[in-house]
Design an enzyme around this catalytic site. Sequence first.
Site, PDB file in Angstrom:
ATOM      1  N   ASP A  21      29.216  33.118  34.236  1.00  0.00           N
ATOM      2  CA  ASP A  21      29.061  34.253  33.317  1.00  0.00           C
ATOM      3  C   ASP A  21      27.672  34.888  33.414  1.00  0.00           C
ATOM      4  O   ASP A  21      27.000  35.094  32.394  1.00  0.00           O
ATOM      5  CB  ASP A  21      29.312  33.806  31.871  1.00  0.00           C
ATOM      6  CG  ASP A  21      30.614  33.036  31.704  1.00  0.00           C
ATOM      7  OD1 ASP A  21      31.562  33.339  32.445  1.00  0.00           O
ATOM      8  OD2 ASP A  21      30.678  32.136  30.841  1.00  0.00           O
ATOM      9  N   GLU A 178      38.233  40.767  28.955  1.00  0.00           N
ATOM     10  CA  GLU A 178      37.074  40.090  28.363  1.00  0.00           C
ATOM     11  C   GLU A 178      35.816  40.471  29.137  1.00  0.00           C
ATOM     12  O   GLU A 178      35.838  41.318  30.019  1.00  0.00           O
ATOM     13  CB  GLU A 178      37.286  38.567  28.394  1.00  0.00           C
ATOM     14  CG  GLU A 178      37.528  38.015  29.786  1.00  0.00           C
ATOM     15  CD  GLU A 178      37.941  36.555  29.791  1.00  0.00           C
ATOM     16  OE1 GLU A 178      38.048  35.948  28.713  1.00  0.00           O
ATOM     17  OE2 GLU A 178      38.173  36.015  30.887  1.00  0.00           O
TER      18      GLU A 178
END
Length: 504
Positions: A21, A178
Amino acid sequence: MSDEYAPVPAANPVIPGFHPDPSICRVGEDYYLACSSFEYFPGIPVFHSRDLVNWVQIGNALDRPGQLRLPRDTPSSGGLYAPTLRHHDGRFWLIVTNVTPGEGNLIVTATDPAGPWSDPVRLPGVPGIDPDLAWDEDGTCWCTVAGVSQIRIDPGTGETFGELRPVWSGTPGAAAPEAPHLYRIGDHWYLLIAEGGTERGHCVSVARGPSPDGPFEPCPANPILTRRSTSGPVQNTGHADLVQAVDGSWWMVLLGVRPQGGTPGWHVLGRETFLAPVSWVDGWPVVGEVGPELPTMPWPLVPTPPSAERDDFASTELRHSWISLLDRPAEHYSTRERPGWLTLRARGASLDEPDAVLLGRRQQHLTFRARTLIDPAEGSGGLAVRLDDRHHYAVEARPDGTARVIARIGSLRTVAAELPLPTGPVVLTVHTGRAPEPHDARTGPDTLIFGVEASDGTMTDMASLDGRYLSTEVAGGFTGRVVGLYATEGAVHFDWFDYLPGHR
């Protein structure tokens, strides 16, 4: 650019090992990047680079107990998810989700990304995960979360304005929109998201609109990045962030995995940080190839010295790269109790406990060797390779004069080997080896070989364990392997630890 500079190849992943991420920002000629850390403490590693290729960890954004609450019952792959790192109005801003019940989204700030970072500002009016921060021309701060929904906030106080409203649901039929990031680029606002779940179907899509809250039109070429239904060495590509380099070129950082072995392919290092070039065609970003090699960079690389692979615990402060489970209280972790040694005092009775006393580092190479000199006179502990509390292997020295190799795979726990030890401190070892039967589709990604080393350097291998059981494809979750030192009874002392990449 100096005439003496000769371009050299750059390699992916640019930050190997369990560093998922990634979020990036540039300030002048400096690039800064943050990653998820889940159940490990300290939280959110922060890196610096001058060339987008060579990165050095400069700190952790949440490194004090008052900043980060991870209770004793925090599960593996719980904790901190998906930070966004931005620089605005002379400060660094980092927003992140702590999925622990009662915690939620929070913001910390710093004038120096190496720290110290502030105490958290809570965002009770911002639900969801994967929060992003973006400021428009009049200074309004927009927070966008997975879903994809958006709300205006005051990042200094956590106050929200208006209602959370959906702005784009991504590609029809694609799962899990997302990881949103919102940017003003040229005449448009761009909304970059991940879709398809974080497994083999992971991908990156983009939309654009006239204002921060849309309306957004999707790129006709979506997804602009995916490795689904391909056989390349890098898979699961997604959760991306964009940055414009000093020379005006554009780049993308993203997560990806490197599966090994037979079918279905097992990735053991977790989701790693990769870099890809970006060009612009008709006002849309076009992502270049994501593979083991990057194109020759258009500027001089600034190589950093290799990270120290040996720690003699001579300093009272632990290096930034060391991580522990949930917290790191001084009564359980110390380099002062026996100067020049690390002392670990047990809290859980085994590595099966979510709050076991473990000091580890991410496994960053597909092949490696790790060793430590341990004094087990006052307790039991050793050298472990951990994926989570239900999937880990270890070689453990005990005060009764024995060493044993322990394997935990799901609901099964076994002692795989046992060996008498000479009196006094002993060197414990683990290294990777090739899995047998390379033409068998069931072949795992590697083997992990545990043993002891005599004072004359003679190695005794005690057990060779299949590495596929310490992989995400078997265990699930969002993390990667961590190699580290632990204690499960009494006090255990470690004189040194070393980690050698590329060793079988």
